[in-house]
Design a protein around this motif. Structure first.
Motif, mmCIF file in Angstrom:
data_model
loop_
_atom_site.group_PDB
_atom_site.id
_atom_site.type_symbol
_atom_site.label_atom_id
_atom_site.label_comp_id
_atom_site.label_asym_id
_atom_site.label_seq_id
_atom_site.Cartn_x
_atom_site.Cartn_y
_atom_site.Cartn_z
ATOM 1 N N THR A 21 0.854 -1.184 0.000
ATOM 2 C CA THR A 21 0.000 0.000 0.000
ATOM 3 C C THR A 21 0.890 1.234 0.000
ATOM 4 N N LEU A 22 0.730 2.044 -1.057
ATOM 5 C CA LEU A 22 1.568 3.227 -1.260
ATOM 6 C C LEU A 22 0.697 4.403 -1.655
ATOM 7 N N SER A 23 1.178 5.599 -1.371
ATOM 8 C CA SER A 23 0.545 6.814 -1.867
ATOM 9 C C SER A 23 1.658 7.798 -2.208
ATOM 10 N N ILE A 24 1.739 8.167 -3.474
ATOM 11 C CA ILE A 24 2.807 9.036 -3.961
ATOM 12 C C ILE A 24 2.177 10.262 -4.606
ATOM 13 N N ALA A 25 2.558 11.424 -4.139
ATOM 14 C CA ALA A 25 1.976 12.670 -4.635
ATOM 15 C C ALA A 25 2.589 13.074 -5.963
ATOM 16 N N ALA A 26 1.856 13.850 -6.726
ATOM 17 C CA ALA A 26 2.374 14.379 -7.991
ATOM 18 C C ALA A 26 3.621 15.220 -7.722
ATOM 19 N N GLY A 27 4.655 14.982 -8.511
ATOM 20 C CA GLY A 27 5.896 15.729 -8.377
ATOM 21 C C GLY A 27 6.868 15.178 -7.360
ATOM 22 N N GLU A 28 6.472 14.125 -6.628
ATOM 23 C CA GLU A 28 7.378 13.514 -5.648
ATOM 24 C C GLU A 28 8.396 12.613 -6.332
ATOM 25 N N SER A 29 9.536 12.462 -5.693
ATOM 26 C CA SER A 29 10.551 11.509 -6.131
ATOM 27 C C SER A 29 10.794 10.534 -4.987
ATOM 28 N N ILE A 30 10.452 9.271 -5.210
ATOM 29 C CA ILE A 30 10.496 8.247 -4.167
ATOM 30 C C ILE A 30 11.559 7.219 -4.498
ATOM 31 N N GLY A 31 12.462 6.976 -3.567
ATOM 32 C CA GLY A 31 13.459 5.928 -3.719
ATOM 33 C C GLY A 31 13.029 4.673 -2.984
ATOM 34 N N ILE A 32 13.373 3.520 -3.548
ATOM 35 C CA ILE A 32 13.046 2.238 -2.923
ATOM 36 C C ILE A 32 14.326 1.420 -2.796
ATOM 37 N N LEU A 33 14.655 1.053 -1.570
ATOM 38 C CA LEU A 33 15.827 0.242 -1.268
ATOM 39 C C LEU A 33 15.395 -1.112 -0.727
ATOM 40 N N GLY A 34 16.300 -2.070 -0.816
ATOM 41 C CA GLY A 34 16.020 -3.379 -0.241
ATOM 42 C C GLY A 34 17.041 -4.398 -0.695
ATOM 43 N N HIS A 35 17.147 -5.484 0.062
ATOM 44 C CA HIS A 35 18.025 -6.585 -0.325
ATOM 45 C C HIS A 35 17.580 -7.160 -1.664
ATOM 46 N N ASN A 36 18.473 -7.830 -2.348
ATOM 47 C CA ASN A 36 18.117 -8.517 -3.588
ATOM 48 C C ASN A 36 17.045 -9.564 -3.325
ATOM 49 N N GLU A 190 17.043 1.587 -6.504
ATOM 50 C CA GLU A 190 18.465 1.876 -6.627
ATOM 51 C C GLU A 190 19.227 1.376 -5.404
ATOM 52 N N GLN A 191 20.522 1.047 -5.598
ATOM 53 C CA GLN A 191 21.385 0.631 -4.499
ATOM 54 C C GLN A 191 22.492 1.654 -4.225
ATOM 55 N N ASN A 192 22.699 2.593 -5.142
ATOM 56 C CA ASN A 192 23.728 3.613 -4.965
ATOM 57 C C ASN A 192 23.189 4.682 -4.015
ATOM 58 N N LEU A 193 23.750 4.751 -2.810
ATOM 59 C CA LEU A 193 23.205 5.629 -1.781
ATOM 60 C C LEU A 193 23.334 7.103 -2.145
ATOM 61 N N ASP A 194 24.468 7.495 -2.716
ATOM 62 C CA ASP A 194 24.641 8.893 -3.099
ATOM 63 C C ASP A 194 23.617 9.293 -4.156
ATOM 64 N N PHE A 195 23.384 8.405 -5.099
ATOM 65 C CA PHE A 195 22.435 8.696 -6.172
ATOM 66 C C PHE A 195 21.011 8.795 -5.634
ATOM 67 N N VAL A 203 12.609 7.914 0.991
ATOM 68 C CA VAL A 203 13.202 6.614 0.700
ATOM 69 C C VAL A 203 12.470 5.542 1.500
ATOM 70 N N LEU A 204 11.931 4.559 0.794
ATOM 71 C CA LEU A 204 11.208 3.456 1.415
ATOM 72 C C LEU A 204 12.049 2.189 1.346
ATOM 73 N N VAL A 205 11.818 1.287 2.301
ATOM 74 C CA VAL A 205 12.482 -0.018 2.303
ATOM 75 C C VAL A 205 11.453 -1.094 2.008
ATOM 76 N N ILE A 206 11.813 -2.009 1.116
ATOM 77 C CA ILE A 206 10.953 -3.151 0.853
ATOM 78 C C ILE A 206 11.610 -4.401 1.422
ATOM 79 N N LYS A 207 10.839 -5.160 2.226
ATOM 80 C CA LYS A 207 11.333 -6.377 2.868
ATOM 81 C C LYS A 207 10.352 -7.506 2.619
#
Length: 234
Positions: A21-36, A190-195, A203-207
Protein backbone atom coordinates in the motif's frame (compact mmCIF):
# COMPACT_ATOMS: atom_id res chain seq x y z
CA UNK A 1 -0.77 10.66 -8.49
CA UNK A 2 -0.06 6.99 -7.74
CA UNK A 3 -1.78 4.78 -5.17
CA UNK A 4 -1.69 1.08 -4.49
CA UNK A 5 -3.92 -0.75 -2.04
CA UNK A 6 -3.22 -4.30 -0.91
CA UNK A 7 -1.17 -4.97 -4.04
CA UNK A 8 0.02 -8.55 -4.50
CA UNK A 9 1.93 -10.09 -7.42
CA UNK A 10 4.30 -12.91 -8.22
CA UNK A 11 5.56 -15.32 -10.84
CA UNK A 12 3.33 -18.32 -11.43
CA UNK A 13 2.71 -19.98 -8.09
CA UNK A 14 5.50 -18.00 -6.41
CA UNK A 15 4.19 -14.93 -4.55
CA UNK A 16 6.57 -11.96 -4.32
CA UNK A 17 4.60 -8.84 -3.36
CA UNK A 18 2.34 -8.97 -0.32
CA UNK A 19 -0.17 -6.23 0.51
CA UNK A 20 1.76 -3.25 -0.87
CA UNK A 21 0.00 0.00 0.00
CA UNK A 22 1.57 3.23 -1.26
CA UNK A 23 0.54 6.81 -1.87
CA UNK A 24 2.81 9.04 -3.96
CA UNK A 25 1.98 12.67 -4.64
CA UNK A 26 2.37 14.38 -7.99
CA UNK A 27 5.90 15.73 -8.38
CA UNK A 28 7.38 13.51 -5.65
CA UNK A 29 10.55 11.51 -6.13
CA UNK A 30 10.50 8.25 -4.17
CA UNK A 31 13.46 5.93 -3.72
CA UNK A 32 13.05 2.24 -2.92
CA UNK A 33 15.83 0.24 -1.27
CA UNK A 34 16.02 -3.38 -0.24
CA UNK A 35 18.03 -6.58 -0.32
CA UNK A 36 18.12 -8.52 -3.59
CA UNK A 37 15.05 -10.67 -4.14
CA UNK A 38 12.76 -8.60 -1.90
CA UNK A 39 10.43 -7.50 -4.72
CA UNK A 40 11.76 -4.14 -5.90
CA UNK A 41 11.76 -4.93 -9.62
CA UNK A 42 8.54 -6.91 -9.26
CA UNK A 43 6.88 -3.81 -7.82
CA UNK A 44 7.92 -1.64 -10.77
CA UNK A 45 6.84 -4.29 -13.29
CA UNK A 46 3.46 -4.56 -11.58
CA UNK A 47 3.00 -0.79 -11.55
CA UNK A 48 3.66 -0.54 -15.30
CA UNK A 49 1.51 -3.62 -16.02
CA UNK A 50 4.24 -5.95 -17.30
CA UNK A 51 3.26 -8.26 -14.46
CA UNK A 52 -0.37 -8.88 -13.48
CA UNK A 53 -1.49 -8.09 -9.96
CA UNK A 54 -2.96 -11.11 -8.20
CA UNK A 55 -4.78 -8.93 -5.68
CA UNK A 56 -5.20 -5.29 -4.76
CA UNK A 57 -5.38 -2.19 -6.94
CA UNK A 58 -3.18 0.34 -8.73
CA UNK A 59 -4.58 3.84 -9.23
CA UNK A 60 -2.92 6.42 -11.46
CA UNK A 61 -4.16 10.01 -11.49
CA UNK A 62 -7.38 8.82 -9.88
CA UNK A 63 -8.07 6.05 -12.40
CA UNK A 64 -7.98 2.33 -11.62
CA UNK A 65 -5.36 0.90 -14.00
CA UNK A 66 -4.95 -2.49 -12.30
CA UNK A 67 -6.15 -4.48 -15.33
CA UNK A 68 -4.86 -2.14 -18.02
CA UNK A 69 -2.12 -3.23 -20.44
CA UNK A 70 1.31 -1.56 -20.30
CA UNK A 71 0.73 0.35 -23.55
CA UNK A 72 -2.50 1.83 -22.17
CA UNK A 73 -0.72 2.89 -18.97
CA UNK A 74 2.02 4.41 -21.10
CA UNK A 75 -0.52 6.51 -23.01
CA UNK A 76 -1.91 7.69 -19.68
CA UNK A 77 1.54 9.00 -18.72
CA UNK A 78 3.60 6.16 -17.24
CA UNK A 79 7.14 5.42 -18.45
CA UNK A 80 9.47 2.60 -17.39
CA UNK A 81 13.23 2.33 -17.80
CA UNK A 82 14.04 -1.29 -16.90
CA UNK A 83 17.21 -2.69 -15.47
CA UNK A 84 19.56 -3.33 -18.38
CA UNK A 85 18.11 -0.38 -20.35
CA UNK A 86 16.71 -2.46 -23.27
CA UNK A 87 17.43 0.04 -26.00
CA UNK A 88 17.20 -1.04 -29.65
CA UNK A 89 20.86 -1.89 -30.42
CA UNK A 90 20.63 -1.85 -34.22
CA UNK A 91 18.69 1.42 -34.43
CA UNK A 92 20.51 4.72 -34.33
CA UNK A 93 20.35 6.73 -31.14
CA UNK A 94 18.00 9.19 -32.89
CA UNK A 95 15.71 6.38 -34.06
CA UNK A 96 15.62 5.09 -30.48
CA UNK A 97 14.43 8.55 -29.44
CA UNK A 98 11.84 8.54 -32.23
CA UNK A 99 10.48 5.29 -30.78
CA UNK A 100 9.82 7.23 -27.59
CA UNK A 101 7.43 9.48 -29.55
CA UNK A 102 5.22 6.58 -30.71
CA UNK A 103 2.74 6.80 -27.85
CA UNK A 104 2.26 10.55 -28.36
CA UNK A 105 1.61 10.26 -32.08
CA UNK A 106 3.90 13.24 -32.70
CA UNK A 107 5.78 13.38 -35.98
CA UNK A 108 7.70 16.55 -35.18
CA UNK A 109 11.07 16.16 -33.49
CA UNK A 110 10.75 19.50 -31.70
CA UNK A 111 10.26 17.88 -28.29
CA UNK A 112 13.19 15.50 -28.83
CA UNK A 113 15.43 18.37 -29.90
CA UNK A 114 14.40 20.34 -26.82
CA UNK A 115 14.99 17.31 -24.62
CA UNK A 116 18.48 16.81 -26.05
CA UNK A 117 19.50 20.14 -24.53
CA UNK A 118 19.43 18.24 -21.22
CA UNK A 119 21.43 15.33 -22.69
CA UNK A 120 24.42 17.05 -24.34
CA UNK A 121 26.48 13.85 -24.23
CA UNK A 122 24.03 12.25 -26.69
CA UNK A 123 24.13 15.00 -29.31
CA UNK A 124 27.27 13.82 -31.17
CA UNK A 125 26.09 10.20 -30.98
CA UNK A 126 22.68 10.45 -32.67
CA UNK A 127 23.73 8.69 -35.89
CA UNK A 128 25.47 5.81 -34.13
CA UNK A 129 23.74 2.46 -33.45
CA UNK A 130 22.48 2.28 -29.90
CA UNK A 131 24.41 -0.93 -29.31
CA UNK A 132 27.72 0.80 -30.02
CA UNK A 133 27.29 3.28 -27.16
CA UNK A 134 28.93 2.78 -23.77
CA UNK A 135 26.82 1.54 -20.87
CA UNK A 136 26.47 5.04 -19.47
CA UNK A 137 25.55 6.49 -22.86
CA UNK A 138 22.96 3.75 -23.33
CA UNK A 139 21.44 4.60 -19.95
CA UNK A 140 21.20 8.26 -20.93
CA UNK A 141 19.59 7.19 -24.21
CA UNK A 142 17.08 4.94 -22.44
CA UNK A 143 16.18 7.77 -20.08
CA UNK A 144 15.81 10.30 -22.90
CA UNK A 145 13.70 7.82 -24.91
CA UNK A 146 11.34 7.38 -21.95
CA UNK A 147 11.05 11.14 -21.49
CA UNK A 148 10.38 11.68 -25.20
CA UNK A 149 6.89 10.33 -24.55
CA UNK A 150 6.18 13.21 -22.13
CA UNK A 151 5.36 11.01 -19.12
CA UNK A 152 4.10 12.32 -15.82
CA UNK A 153 5.38 9.23 -13.93
CA UNK A 154 8.85 7.77 -14.47
CA UNK A 155 9.73 4.32 -13.08
CA UNK A 156 13.49 3.64 -12.95
CA UNK A 157 15.09 0.28 -12.13
CA UNK A 158 18.76 0.41 -11.07
CA UNK A 159 19.77 3.20 -13.48
CA UNK A 160 23.35 3.42 -12.15
CA UNK A 161 24.21 -0.27 -12.52
CA UNK A 162 27.55 -0.70 -14.28
CA UNK A 163 27.94 3.00 -15.09
CA UNK A 164 30.97 5.21 -14.55
CA UNK A 165 30.71 7.77 -11.72
CA UNK A 166 30.83 10.83 -13.98
CA UNK A 167 27.70 9.74 -15.85
CA UNK A 168 25.97 8.77 -12.58
CA UNK A 169 26.38 12.36 -11.41
CA UNK A 170 25.15 13.59 -14.79
CA UNK A 171 22.01 11.44 -14.59
CA UNK A 172 21.26 12.64 -11.06
CA UNK A 173 21.57 16.29 -12.09
CA UNK A 174 19.48 15.73 -15.22
CA UNK A 175 16.70 13.99 -13.30
CA UNK A 176 16.60 16.73 -10.68
CA UNK A 177 16.36 19.38 -13.38
CA UNK A 178 13.78 17.59 -15.52
CA UNK A 179 11.63 16.65 -12.51
CA UNK A 180 11.04 20.36 -11.94
CA UNK A 181 10.79 21.31 -15.62
CA UNK A 182 8.44 18.48 -16.62
CA UNK A 183 6.71 18.17 -13.22
CA UNK A 184 7.72 14.52 -13.13
CA UNK A 185 6.85 12.03 -10.44
CA UNK A 186 9.68 9.51 -10.03
CA UNK A 187 9.80 6.04 -8.46
CA UNK A 188 13.40 4.86 -8.29
CA UNK A 189 14.78 1.43 -7.37
CA UNK A 190 18.47 1.88 -6.63
CA UNK A 191 21.38 0.63 -4.50
CA UNK A 192 23.73 3.61 -4.96
CA UNK A 193 23.20 5.63 -1.78
CA UNK A 194 24.64 8.89 -3.10
CA UNK A 195 22.44 8.70 -6.17
CA UNK A 196 19.25 7.84 -4.30
CA UNK A 197 19.94 10.64 -1.81
CA UNK A 198 20.48 13.12 -4.66
CA UNK A 199 17.32 12.17 -6.55
CA UNK A 200 14.80 11.07 -3.90
CA UNK A 201 12.75 13.12 -1.48
CA UNK A 202 11.58 10.04 0.43
CA UNK A 203 13.20 6.61 0.70
CA UNK A 204 11.21 3.46 1.42
CA UNK A 205 12.48 -0.02 2.30
CA UNK A 206 10.95 -3.15 0.85
CA UNK A 207 11.33 -6.38 2.87
CA UNK A 208 10.05 -9.77 1.80
CA UNK A 209 7.64 -8.19 -0.63
CA UNK A 210 6.23 -5.64 1.81
CA UNK A 211 6.97 -1.99 2.53
CA UNK A 212 9.03 -2.12 5.72
CA UNK A 213 8.97 1.58 6.49
CA UNK A 214 10.64 4.83 5.51
CA UNK A 215 14.34 5.60 6.01
CA UNK A 216 15.10 9.12 7.28
CA UNK A 217 17.40 10.86 4.82
CA UNK A 218 20.00 11.42 7.53
CA UNK A 219 20.39 7.65 7.88
CA UNK A 220 21.43 7.19 4.25
CA UNK A 221 25.01 7.93 5.24
CA UNK A 222 25.05 5.37 8.08
CA UNK A 223 26.43 2.25 6.40
CA UNK A 224 25.66 -0.01 9.37
CA UNK A 225 21.99 0.93 9.29
CA UNK A 226 21.83 0.71 5.51
CA UNK A 227 23.52 -2.69 5.44
CA UNK A 228 21.05 -4.04 7.98
CA UNK A 229 17.86 -2.68 6.51
CA UNK A 230 18.51 -2.14 2.84
CA UNK A 231 21.25 -4.53 1.81
CA UNK A 232 23.66 -1.88 0.61
CA UNK A 233 27.24 -1.28 1.65
CA UNK A 234 28.11 2.14 0.24
Amino acid sequence: MLKTRGLCAGYGAIPVLHDITLSIAAGESIGILGHNGMGKTTLLRTLIGALHATAGTVEFTGEDVTRMAPNVRARLGMAYVPQGRQIFPTLSAMDNLRMGLVKTGEKSLAHVESLLEHFPRLKPLLDRPGGSLSGGEQQLLALARALAGKPSLLLLDEPTEGIQPSIIEEIAETLASLRKRMKLTIVLVEQNLDFIAAVSQRVLVIKRGQIGGEIPREHLGDLEIMSQYAGVHG
